[in-house]
Every structure is written in structure tokens, then in C-alpha cells.
Design a protein around this motif. Structure first.
Motif, PDB file in Angstrom:
ATOM      1  N   ILE A  48      32.823 -19.721  -7.231  1.00 34.82           N
ATOM      2  CA  ILE A  48      32.860 -18.344  -7.724  1.00 34.82           C
ATOM      3  C   ILE A  48      33.077 -18.386  -9.227  1.00 34.82           C
ATOM      4  O   ILE A  48      33.673 -19.320  -9.764  1.00 34.82           O
ATOM      5  N   ASP A  49      32.558 -17.358  -9.920  1.00 36.66           N
ATOM      6  CA  ASP A  49      32.784 -17.296 -11.367  1.00 36.66           C
ATOM      7  C   ASP A  49      33.644 -16.088 -11.709  1.00 36.66           C
ATOM      8  O   ASP A  49      34.081 -15.331 -10.826  1.00 36.66           O
ATOM      9  N   SER A  50      33.901 -15.889 -12.991  1.00 33.49           N
ATOM     10  CA  SER A  50      34.813 -14.834 -13.442  1.00 33.49           C
ATOM     11  C   SER A  50      34.257 -13.435 -13.181  1.00 33.49           C
ATOM     12  O   SER A  50      35.003 -12.450 -13.222  1.00 33.49           O
ATOM     13  N   LEU A  51      32.947 -13.336 -12.928  1.00 33.28           N
ATOM     14  CA  LEU A  51      32.336 -12.038 -12.645  1.00 33.28           C
ATOM     15  C   LEU A  51      32.309 -11.734 -11.152  1.00 33.28           C
ATOM     16  O   LEU A  51      31.796 -10.700 -10.731  1.00 33.28           O
ATOM     17  N   ALA A 100      17.163 -25.579  -0.652  1.00 28.86           N
ATOM     18  CA  ALA A 100      18.328 -26.274  -1.206  1.00 28.86           C
ATOM     19  C   ALA A 100      18.323 -26.207  -2.731  1.00 28.86           C
ATOM     20  O   ALA A 100      19.382 -26.055  -3.361  1.00 28.86           O
ATOM     21  N   HIS A 101      17.136 -26.321  -3.320  1.00 24.78           N
ATOM     22  CA  HIS A 101      17.040 -26.228  -4.783  1.00 24.78           C
ATOM     23  C   HIS A 101      17.506 -24.856  -5.254  1.00 24.78           C
ATOM     24  O   HIS A 101      18.225 -24.744  -6.267  1.00 24.78           O
ATOM     25  N   GLN A 102      17.136 -23.813  -4.532  1.00 25.25           N
ATOM     26  CA  GLN A 102      17.547 -22.466  -4.916  1.00 25.25           C
ATOM     27  C   GLN A 102      19.059 -22.305  -4.797  1.00 25.25           C
ATOM     28  O   GLN A 102      19.691 -21.667  -5.648  1.00 25.25           O
ATOM     29  N   ARG A 103      19.676 -22.906  -3.765  1.00 24.52           N
ATOM     30  CA  ARG A 103      21.139 -22.833  -3.631  1.00 24.52           C
ATOM     31  C   ARG A 103      21.824 -23.502  -4.828  1.00 24.52           C
ATOM     32  O   ARG A 103      22.821 -22.992  -5.346  1.00 24.52           O
ATOM     33  N   ARG A 109      23.634 -21.438 -12.552  1.00 22.15           N
ATOM     34  CA  ARG A 109      23.557 -20.201 -13.337  1.00 22.15           C
ATOM     35  C   ARG A 109      24.818 -19.349 -13.261  1.00 22.15           C
ATOM     36  O   ARG A 109      24.864 -18.265 -13.855  1.00 22.15           O
ATOM     37  N   LEU A 110      25.850 -19.798 -12.548  1.00 22.01           N
ATOM     38  CA  LEU A 110      27.100 -19.043 -12.532  1.00 22.01           C
ATOM     39  C   LEU A 110      27.719 -19.000 -13.926  1.00 22.01           C
ATOM     40  O   LEU A 110      27.565 -19.938 -14.728  1.00 22.01           O
ATOM     41  N   GLN A 111      28.443 -17.925 -14.209  1.00 22.75           N
ATOM     42  CA  GLN A 111      29.046 -17.729 -15.526  1.00 22.75           C
ATOM     43  C   GLN A 111      30.211 -18.699 -15.719  1.00 22.75           C
ATOM     44  O   GLN A 111      31.098 -18.813 -14.870  1.00 22.75           O
ATOM     45  N   ARG A 112      30.219 -19.388 -16.862  1.00 20.56           N
ATOM     46  CA  ARG A 112      31.274 -20.369 -17.145  1.00 20.56           C
ATOM     47  C   ARG A 112      31.978 -20.031 -18.447  1.00 20.56           C
ATOM     48  O   ARG A 112      31.401 -19.424 -19.345  1.00 20.56           O
ATOM     49  N   ILE A 113      33.242 -20.482 -18.539  1.00 19.43           N
ATOM     50  CA  ILE A 113      33.959 -20.282 -19.791  1.00 19.43           C
ATOM     51  C   ILE A 113      33.359 -21.193 -20.847  1.00 19.43           C
ATOM     52  O   ILE A 113      32.738 -22.223 -20.543  1.00 19.43           O
ATOM     53  N   GLY A 126      28.858 -28.079 -16.996  1.00 20.07           N
ATOM     54  CA  GLY A 126      28.086 -27.683 -15.825  1.00 20.07           C
ATOM     55  C   GLY A 126      28.594 -28.366 -14.566  1.00 20.07           C
ATOM     56  O   GLY A 126      29.573 -29.108 -14.587  1.00 20.07           O
ATOM     57  N   THR A 127      27.907 -28.107 -13.475  1.00 20.73           N
ATOM     58  CA  THR A 127      28.246 -28.717 -12.189  1.00 20.73           C
ATOM     59  C   THR A 127      27.082 -29.584 -11.737  1.00 20.73           C
ATOM     60  O   THR A 127      25.946 -29.100 -11.639  1.00 20.73           O
ATOM     61  N   LEU A 128      27.350 -30.846 -11.488  1.00 18.26           N
ATOM     62  CA  LEU A 128      26.330 -31.765 -10.985  1.00 18.26           C
ATOM     63  C   LEU A 128      25.955 -31.349  -9.560  1.00 18.26           C
ATOM     64  O   LEU A 128      26.832 -31.095  -8.739  1.00 18.26           O
TER      65      LEU A 128
END
Length: 648
Positions: A48-51, A100-103, A109-113, A126-128
Motif C-alpha cells: 500500500i502507498d500513502s494515497l 502477472a506483469h500487470q500485477r 507505479r505505487l506512490q513512494r516517498i 523501487g521494489t524488485l
């Protein structure tokens, strides 16, 4: 020799591969967690992200706390704490890969600090993302090609990182420096990194046969990324993780950064050895005379790259390009005395101007190296024609894998040239034979090529002399390409078929011996001799030793005034048909026999597959490609065929 770390990971991979569906998540997290130390931990979950945006649930999330954001539920992981995710798929096909690629793309693309910019220690933001399948229901090649298509067009930080097929193979990306041949690993770039600069790297999709070492590759990749995700992390066992997993890597079409930092496919003219490097400049100290550096320009997408080999700092020399060229300038050290510029908005002329300014404004000696080779035009065509793509580019690419040692490859190339050079000459002669005959028939039919006399008619011009000359040229060159060149090239790879050209007794003895050791090749050689090669060699011998010459063209009058030319024959076959057929068979033989020779010398884990005619790319319609021995496309098998070269 046993390696405790790699053996332990192989055992973990086997446990993952054989785990029951109800136990899989627990086994996977236990195995991944055992490779990473505190403060990393592994568990199923969603990000989950901050939004408030959330991903789907994944079998394994590798996390380390670096934010204080609270988790609403036990399985909800703040995206900024997520080092990597492993998305498990029981059986992977093309549709499953797309899903799976879409997941994973949602995760990317989740919002990150925004993390602080620490120049001395880059921090991954980012997340591997790893797609881990227990098995695949389609060839690995198809998954790799679709994986590249799915990532292509996305910004690089959004690219999904790896596909792992348990007990089979891994698909991921490698990195190659400009001017180097070795391939290393590549990690996801930080968001916005390539907006500031464009490194001179090739980003190369790769397939690697891993067998029981699939989890070794996955674990080592995650462990390496953890060092960038949480600076200060130490993975002392990293070098041992992949021990014994095999080194055979099959590459797909590579990418390059352009000046703007976008990844683009390498242009065909810059790939597969087709790019001739520019002549380098050397920079020397005047007194005492000493070589300080060698600088070379390489065209690169919409700009160029400067390579420096030596002890001068490249940063100090780039100022001679001017301010505009250096807005995205910078240098990467690719070796102890190797420096590569970033991708710069410059041309060959800009590089020449830079070196001229350096010569005029410094006390160093700057001169361009004179070429030590002669460029010679080989053909008026490129690799878009099947012959050039298959017999030249295709064979050379296969030979790179079959003969990885430079010295061995260089020696082989000398024998290969003795086959390909006369083959090209024979091809030119065939084309000229067909052109001459068609033109002569048209001249005779139109009356241009005959002169009517009171006693009948006379043929004008020197057609027969030119026609015979091209026939003779074809027989000499075709026989040389077959009997000398291809035989030598085969022998250099350990396939001696010299008996094919011996008299019947010795031929039969050699054939029987080959049937015992290699029945597939024996069958191919036997049909080759029976159906065409003996006719070609006999025609060449008769020309050289038997006093044979091409018979005169005969003419006859039909319907009172129509003149027709009857083509002279070679061994009972019209001459143009004979040379056309022989060249077609010879081209197939050179390609197929040498491909078979390479196939026998491939490293463990690699195989050769045949691309269907309709699926060959028009820019380079090659017939063969490398594939994985296990999990790849069906292996090509040598067998004699009467089909024409263009139809195979």
C-alpha cells in the motif's frame, strides 16, 4: 567441489519446487528469509502507498522497515518498506505472464516517498519484482520474447525484473558496457535517474538454463538488490550463491539509452558486428614521449559515446566539446583504466572537433590512428536478404557461442572464409548466367540478336563466350566452396567429411565408419553425394582435367520464321538450370552442415532451434536461433531436404 551456500540454496529450490500448493507460501518465505538477515523479513502480503492505493496479494514480500508508516492490517506492507516481491504462478503461459506483469506493474507505479540523494551511496527507491512459476506450458523463448515486449515502451524504472521457472530457467536482464563483451547484472534504476544522465550501457534480455539452481539465481538477485535498498546491508555469501548454476546465457535483442534517457532497441546497423568503429585518437606526452590515452567515438542511438582507455581523466577532456554537449555529461569507470562517457548529443564531427581543440590548446600530441586494414565491398545487399542473413550473419552468431575462445574462433574464421568467399563468387556467377541467358533469349526472340541472310540467319554478339566464362567460373568456385572450404571448416570443428570427395571405395569405407559414430550426419552426407555433390565435383573435374567445354548453343527455326535457342547442357541438364540447382543445394549444405558442427559444440544448456519461415524478421530473416536445451523451443535436427533454400 562442494559449496555449502549454493548447495543449501539448491536444496531450498527443490523444496519450493516440490511443495504442496497449501504449503508453498510457507516454504517460499522460509527459504527466502534464510538468505537475508535482520532487519529483512518475508511474508505474504500486499503493498500500500500513502494515497491508499494497494497492490494485489503476493506469495512473498521481502521488507525492511525504513519508514514509520503504520500498517492497517498484518498483510499490508508500506510500499516504501518493500525491497522485493515474489509473485507465484503455478503454471505460466503467455496470458498468465501478461496478468502477472500487470500485477507487478501496479507495484512499480505505487506512490513512494522521495529518498534523500546520497551521492556516495546510491539508494534504491523501487521494489524488485520477480515472477516465480513452478512450471511453464510454453517454450521459455516465447515467454522471454513476450517479457521484452511487455517491458518495451515503459520507463526503465517500471520494467518488471525477472521470470523464474522452477528447476528450468531464469529470464532477466544483463548489462554490458560499451566496447566490452562481458555481461554483468543490472538492477532497477531509481525513479528519475535517467532524466539526469544516460549511461552507455546495453541492457540485454537474457535466458539462462538453471536446472536445480533457479532459486540460487532468484535469491542472489534479491540479496544484491537489498544492498542498494538498505545501505549498510552486507551479504557475505553473495559470491557463493550462484556457484555451479551454469554460465550459458542466451541473449535477445538488446536495448540502449538514448540522449533523453529512454531505453530503445539497438538499431540494426549498430548490432551484430555490423558497426565499424571509428579510427581512435591517441594522446601522448611530448617529452618524454608516453602514451597517455586512447579515445574512440561510438555512434549511440541519437547521439554518441566516447571511450577512453588510459590514465587521463575523461572528465577533463570533455570540456573541449563545449557547454551544450555537457548538459547531461558525465563519466562511468568501466575498468581500472577504462572510462566511458554518458550518452552525449554529439556526432562524429563533434568528436573530431573536440580532438582538434585538444591538439591546439594543450601541450600534448594528439593524432588519429591510421587504419591497419582495408575495407572491401562484399555485396550490394544487407542482411534483409535470406542468403546474407542466414549464411553470413546467422552462421557467425552461432559460431560465437560454439567457439567462445578468441584464439580458437580466429583460427576457425580463416577456414570459414575459404568456404564463404568462393560461395559468394559462385552466387555472382549464377546470377550472371541467368541474366545472360534471359537477355539472349529475349534478343533472339525480338530479332535483335540475329542477322537474317539469304542462306538463313547468323547469331550476332559474343553471348556464348560470356556464357561459357560464367559457367566455368561457377563450377570452379562452387566446387572450391564445397570440397575445400566447407570440408576445412568442418574439420576445424571436429567434423571431418573428407571421404565425401573420395573415390567410391574410400567413400564407402568412410561412410560406414560415420554410420557407427554419427548416423544422422552419415544419412545427410550419403544423400548429398547421391543427389548432387558428385555431379558437381565431376563437372568441375571434367572441366579441369577431362577436356570438357560447354557445348555451343543450338538454334532452330519454327513456324517458318521464329528462331528459338536451345540451352547447352551440363550432365544432361540445361546449363542455367544446372548451376541454379547446384548453387541452391550448395547454399543449403554450407548452412546446414556448419550449423550441425556448431550444434555439437554448444555449451551445456544451449541448443539450436529453427525459426519458421513465416516468423523470421524481415530485417534479418535468419533460419536458426539459440534456445534452451530444457524448456526451450524444439531442437533442430539435421536432415536432407530437396526444398529450395528460400523455402527452408
Amino acid at each position: 567441489m562442494a559449496n555449502l551456500t549454493s548447495d543449501r540454496l539448491r536444496a531450498s529450490g527443490n523444496a519450493i519446487h516440490t511443495a504442496a500448493p497449501s504449503e508453498f507460501e510457507g516454504v517460499l518465505n522460509k527459504c527466502v528469509g534464510a538468505t537475508l538477515k535482520f532487519p529483512f523479513k518475508c511474508s505474504p502480503g500486499r503493498l500500500i502507498d500513502s494515497l491508499g492505493q494497494a497492490s494485489q496479494r503476493f506469495a512473498c514480500v521481502i521488507q525492511a522497515t525504513r519508514t514509520t508508516a503504520p500498517a492497517a492490517e498484518s498483510e499490508n506492507v508500506p510500499v516504501d518498506n518493500a525491497c522485493a516481491i515474489v509473485d507465484f504462478v503455478e503454471e505460466l503461459d503467455i496470458e498468465g505472464l501478461r496478468a502477472a506483469h500487470q500485477r507487478s506493474l501496479v507495484v512499480k507505479r505505487l506512490q513512494r516517498i522521495e529518498l534523500p540523494n546520497v551521492k556516495s551511496s546510491p539508494v534504491a527507491d523501487g521494489t524488485l519484482c520477480v515472477i516465480y512459476a513452478r512450471r511453464a506450458s510454453v517454450p521459455i523463448d516465447e515467454l522471454a520474447e513476450e517479457f521484452s515486449r511487455l517491458n518495451e515502451g515503459l520507463e526503465h524504472f517500471e520494467w518488471v525484473d525477472m521470470i523464474a521457472i522452477s528447476a528450468t530457467a531464469v529470464i532477466c536482464y544483463g548489462c554490458q558496457f560499451a566496447g566490452r563483451s562481458d555481461i554483468g547484472g543490472v538492477m532497477p534504476p531509481s525513479k528519475g535517474a535517467t532524466q539526469r544522465y544516460s549511461p552507455a550501457w546495453y541492457i540485454i534480455p537474457t535466458m539462462q538454463a538453471t536446472a536445480e539452481g533457479t532459486f540460487n539465481k532468484v535469491a542472489s538477485h534479491i540479496a544484491a538488490y537489498s544492498v542498494f535498498f538498505l545501505p549498510g546491508t552486507v551479504v557475505p555469501e553473495w559470491k557463493d550463491m550462484q556457484a555451479g548454476t551454469g554460465k550459458t546465457v542466451i541473449t535477445l535483442a538488446p536495448y540502449q539509452y538514448d540522449v533523453a534517457g529512454n531505453l530503445r532497441l539497438v538499431p540494426p546497423e549498430h548490432y551484430a558486428g555490423q558497426l565499424l568503429p571509428s579510427r581512435p585518437f591517441v594522446v601522448e606526452a611530448a617529452r618524454p614521449k608516453e602514451l597517455l590515452a586512447t579515445l574512440t567515438y561510438i555512434p549511440w542511438q541519437d547521439g554518441g559515446v566516447i571511450l577512453l582507455r588510459g590514465k587521463l581523466p575523461l572528465e577533463g577532456l570533455l570540456i573541449f566539446l563545449g557547454r551544450e554537449a555537457l548538459l547531461r555529461g558525465g563519466v562511468v569507470r568501466s575498468g581500472p583504466q577504462s572510462q566511458d562517457s554518458y550518452v552525449l548529443p554529439i556526432t562524429q564531427d563533434d568528436f573530431q572537433f573536440m580532438m582538434e581543440r585538444l591538439r591546439k590548446q594543450s601541450n600534448m600530441v594528439v593524432r588519429q590512428v591510421q587504419p591497419k586494414f582495408v575495407m572491401e565491398k562484399m555485396a550490394d545487399e544487407g542482411t534483409s536478404t535470406p542468403f546474407m542473413a542466414r549464411v553470413f550473419m546467422g552462421l557467425l552468431q552461432l559460431r560465437n557461442t560454439a567457439l567462445p575462445i578468441d584464439k580458437e574462433r580466429e583460427e576457425f574464421d580463416k577456414t570459414l572464409d575459404s568456404a564463404l568467399t568462393p560461395l559468394m563468387s559462385a552466387r555472382t556467377a549464377v546470377r550472371e548466367v541467368l541474366r545472360l541467358w534471359d537477355a539472349h533469349v529475349a534478343d533472339i526472340a525480338s530479332g535483335k540478336g540475329v542477322r537474317v541472310t539469304p542462306d538463313g540467319f547468323a547469331v550476332v554478339g559474343d553471348f556464348h563466350r560470356s556464357f561459357r566464362r560464367e559457367i566455368d567460373s561457377f563450377l570452379y568456385d562452387a566446387a572450391k566452396a564445397l570440397k575445400e572450404g566447407t570440408q576445412k571448416a568442418g574439420k576445424a570443428t571436429g567434423m571431418d567429411i573428407g571421404f565425401l570427395f573420395q573415390k567410391q571405395g574410400r567413400y564407402q569405407k568412410g561412410l560406414e565408419a560415420l554410420k557407427g559414430s554419427d548416423p544422422i550426419l552419415a544419412d545427410y552426407v550419403e544423400k548429398t553425394r547421391n543427389r548432387w555433390s558428385e555431379r558437381l565435383i565431376n563437372a568441375r573435374n571434367n572441366l579441369d582435367h577431362g577436356g570438357w567445354t560447354l557445348p555451343k548453343t543450338r538454334y532452330e527455326v519454327r513456324n517458318g520464321n521464329q528462331i528459338f535457342a536451345q540451352q547447352p547442357r551440363i550432365d544432361g541438364t540445361p546449363a542455367a538450370e544446372f548451376v541454379s540447382f547446384m548453387f541452391d543445394r550448395l547454399s543449403c549444405f554450407v548452412e546446414e552442415f556448419l550449423t550441425y558442427c556448431f550444434q555439437k559444440r554448444l555449451p551445456s544448456g544451449a541448443e539450436i532451434a529453427e525459426i519458421p519461415v513465416a516468423s523470421r524478421p524481415p530485417q534479418a530473416p535468419q533460419r536458426f536461433q539459440l534456445t534452451l536445451q530444457v524448456g526451450g523451443r524444439p531442437a533442430w535436427r539435421l536432415q536432407y531436404s530437396e526444398r529450395r533454400f528460400e523455402e527452408i
